[in-house]
Design an enzyme around this catalytic site. Structure first.
Site, PDB file in Angstrom:
ATOM      1  N   GLU A 166       0.866  -1.173   0.000  1.00 52.16           N
ATOM      2  CA  GLU A 166       0.000   0.000   0.000  1.00 52.16           C
ATOM      3  C   GLU A 166       0.902   1.222   0.000  1.00 52.16           C
ATOM      4  O   GLU A 166       1.737   1.383   0.902  1.00 52.16           O
ATOM      5  CB  GLU A 166      -0.926   0.025   1.215  1.00 52.16           C
ATOM      6  CG  GLU A 166      -1.855   1.227   1.194  1.00 52.16           C
ATOM      7  CD  GLU A 166      -2.732   1.382   2.424  1.00 52.16           C
ATOM      8  OE1 GLU A 166      -3.603   2.264   2.383  1.00 52.16           O
ATOM      9  OE2 GLU A 166      -2.535   0.655   3.414  1.00 52.16           O
ATOM     10  N   GLU A 222       5.022   4.682   3.782  1.00 53.60           N
ATOM     11  CA  GLU A 222       4.534   5.975   4.255  1.00 53.60           C
ATOM     12  C   GLU A 222       5.724   6.910   4.367  1.00 53.60           C
ATOM     13  O   GLU A 222       6.751   6.537   4.943  1.00 53.60           O
ATOM     14  CB  GLU A 222       3.831   5.826   5.605  1.00 53.60           C
ATOM     15  CG  GLU A 222       3.355   7.114   6.218  1.00 53.60           C
ATOM     16  CD  GLU A 222       2.453   7.949   5.310  1.00 53.60           C
ATOM     17  OE1 GLU A 222       2.755   9.139   5.115  1.00 53.60           O
ATOM     18  OE2 GLU A 222       1.456   7.405   4.788  1.00 53.60           O
ATOM     19  N   ASP A 242      -2.473  11.847  -2.871  1.00 53.29           N
ATOM     20  CA  ASP A 242      -2.486  13.291  -3.105  1.00 53.29           C
ATOM     21  C   ASP A 242      -2.792  13.530  -4.583  1.00 53.29           C
ATOM     22  O   ASP A 242      -2.110  13.000  -5.454  1.00 53.29           O
ATOM     23  CB  ASP A 242      -1.122  13.875  -2.752  1.00 53.29           C
ATOM     24  CG  ASP A 242      -1.094  15.389  -2.757  1.00 53.29           C
ATOM     25  OD1 ASP A 242      -1.872  16.020  -3.507  1.00 53.29           O
ATOM     26  OD2 ASP A 242      -0.274  15.959  -2.016  1.00 53.29           O
ATOM     27  N   ASP A 247     -11.570  10.065  -3.684  1.00 57.60           N
ATOM     28  CA  ASP A 247     -12.772  10.897  -3.713  1.00 57.60           C
ATOM     29  C   ASP A 247     -12.643  11.970  -4.792  1.00 57.60           C
ATOM     30  O   ASP A 247     -13.603  12.665  -5.096  1.00 57.60           O
ATOM     31  CB  ASP A 247     -12.978  11.587  -2.354  1.00 57.60           C
ATOM     32  CG  ASP A 247     -11.818  12.511  -2.009  1.00 57.60           C
ATOM     33  OD1 ASP A 247     -10.656  12.060  -2.081  1.00 57.60           O
ATOM     34  OD2 ASP A 247     -12.058  13.678  -1.666  1.00 57.60           O
ATOM     35  N   THR A 264     -10.498   3.102   4.500  1.00 59.47           N
ATOM     36  CA  THR A 264      -9.448   3.882   5.157  1.00 59.47           C
ATOM     37  C   THR A 264     -10.106   4.877   6.112  1.00 59.47           C
ATOM     38  O   THR A 264     -11.321   5.081   6.082  1.00 59.47           O
ATOM     39  CB  THR A 264      -8.612   4.670   4.126  1.00 59.47           C
ATOM     40  OG1 THR A 264      -9.419   5.719   3.584  1.00 59.47           O
ATOM     41  CG2 THR A 264      -8.088   3.772   3.016  1.00 59.47           C
ATOM     42  N   TYR A 301      -9.795   8.143   5.920  1.00 59.27           N
ATOM     43  CA  TYR A 301     -10.377   9.178   5.049  1.00 59.27           C
ATOM     44  C   TYR A 301     -11.693   8.703   4.447  1.00 59.27           C
ATOM     45  O   TYR A 301     -12.671   9.434   4.382  1.00 59.27           O
ATOM     46  CB  TYR A 301      -9.435   9.517   3.883  1.00 59.27           C
ATOM     47  CG  TYR A 301      -8.316  10.450   4.215  1.00 59.27           C
ATOM     48  CD1 TYR A 301      -8.554  11.736   4.686  1.00 59.27           C
ATOM     49  CD2 TYR A 301      -6.992  10.064   4.016  1.00 59.27           C
ATOM     50  CE1 TYR A 301      -7.506  12.597   4.969  1.00 59.27           C
ATOM     51  CE2 TYR A 301      -5.944  10.919   4.306  1.00 59.27           C
ATOM     52  CZ  TYR A 301      -6.213  12.181   4.781  1.00 59.27           C
ATOM     53  OH  TYR A 301      -5.185  13.031   5.066  1.00 59.27           O
ATOM     54  N   GLU A 302     -11.707   7.485   4.010  1.00 58.67           N
ATOM     55  CA  GLU A 302     -12.877   6.933   3.340  1.00 58.67           C
ATOM     56  C   GLU A 302     -14.091   6.902   4.270  1.00 58.67           C
ATOM     57  O   GLU A 302     -15.209   7.216   3.852  1.00 58.67           O
ATOM     58  CB  GLU A 302     -12.545   5.530   2.849  1.00 58.67           C
ATOM     59  CG  GLU A 302     -13.535   4.922   1.919  1.00 58.67           C
ATOM     60  CD  GLU A 302     -13.005   3.627   1.321  1.00 58.67           C
ATOM     61  OE1 GLU A 302     -13.753   3.027   0.541  1.00 58.67           O
ATOM     62  OE2 GLU A 302     -11.854   3.225   1.623  1.00 58.67           O
TER      63      GLU A 302
END
Length: 183
Positions: free
Chosen positions: A17, A42, A91, A127, A163, A165-166
């Site tokens: 990921e 990350e 991003d 999104d 996630t 955010y999701e």
């Protein structure tokens, strides 16, 4: 570890990921696929620490983390070593002059093609509709086969591992775009 991930760890597949954030998706996906090793990349070290702590708290053994950028995956993974790449809420780099920084820009896609095994997949969620449309075009131009597309993943209720955010976006009613492509 390049080229030896599955020799060093007793798993059948290697998933990565890119931009794993605080690790919710990585840890939950690792639970769903206990036969796979998940490696989260990350770039922000204190965020990666939170992800590492999450995996430890939930006693998930098939997760590893790398604190670095996704610029050169071949530094970490050998040709054909990876079965699946997850790109979740990357991003969007909306400025045209920054398009080369998008994780679905051609240079990144060429790198993914090298580390993915034949038939390997990229699962992307965002999104951001302009990023999604750009990415679909880039995937096709780079020779990936698009095997699934939706522009409202959770239209009929939550679907799959989400996630952080999701979850927030879903609660706000923001549609989630998702695609799966393969080499």
């Amino acid at each position: 570890m390049c080229g030896t991930w599955l020799e060093q760890f007793p798993y059948k597949e290697l998933f990565i990921e890119l931009g794993c954030g605080k690790g919710r998706f990585t840890v939950e996906t690792a639970k769903m696929f206990p036969e796979a090793l998940l490696v989260g990349l990350e770039k922000v070290d204190n965020v990666a620490v939170i992800a590492l702590e999450r995996a430890a708290q939930e006693n998930v053994q098939n997760v590893r983390y790398i604190i670095d950028l996704a610029d050169d995956l071949q530094e970490f993974f050998a040709d054909g070593e990876v079965s699946r790449i997850y790109l979740n809420f990357s991003d969007p780099w909306p400025s045209h002059r920054h398009a080369k920084r998008r994780l679905t820009a051609r240079s990144f896609l060429e790198s993914y093609k090298k580390v993915l095994r034949a038939g390997g997949e990229i699962h992307m969620k965002t999104d951001n509709l302009p990023l999604f449309e750009y990415s679909l075009t880039e995937f096709e131009s780079a020779g990936f086969e698009i095997i699934h597309v939706t522009r409202n993943l959770h239209e009929h209720g939550p679907s799959g591992v989400m996630t952080d955010y999701e979850i927030k976006f879903h609660e706000q009613g923001i549609p989630i775009n998702m695609c799966i492509v393969k080499v």
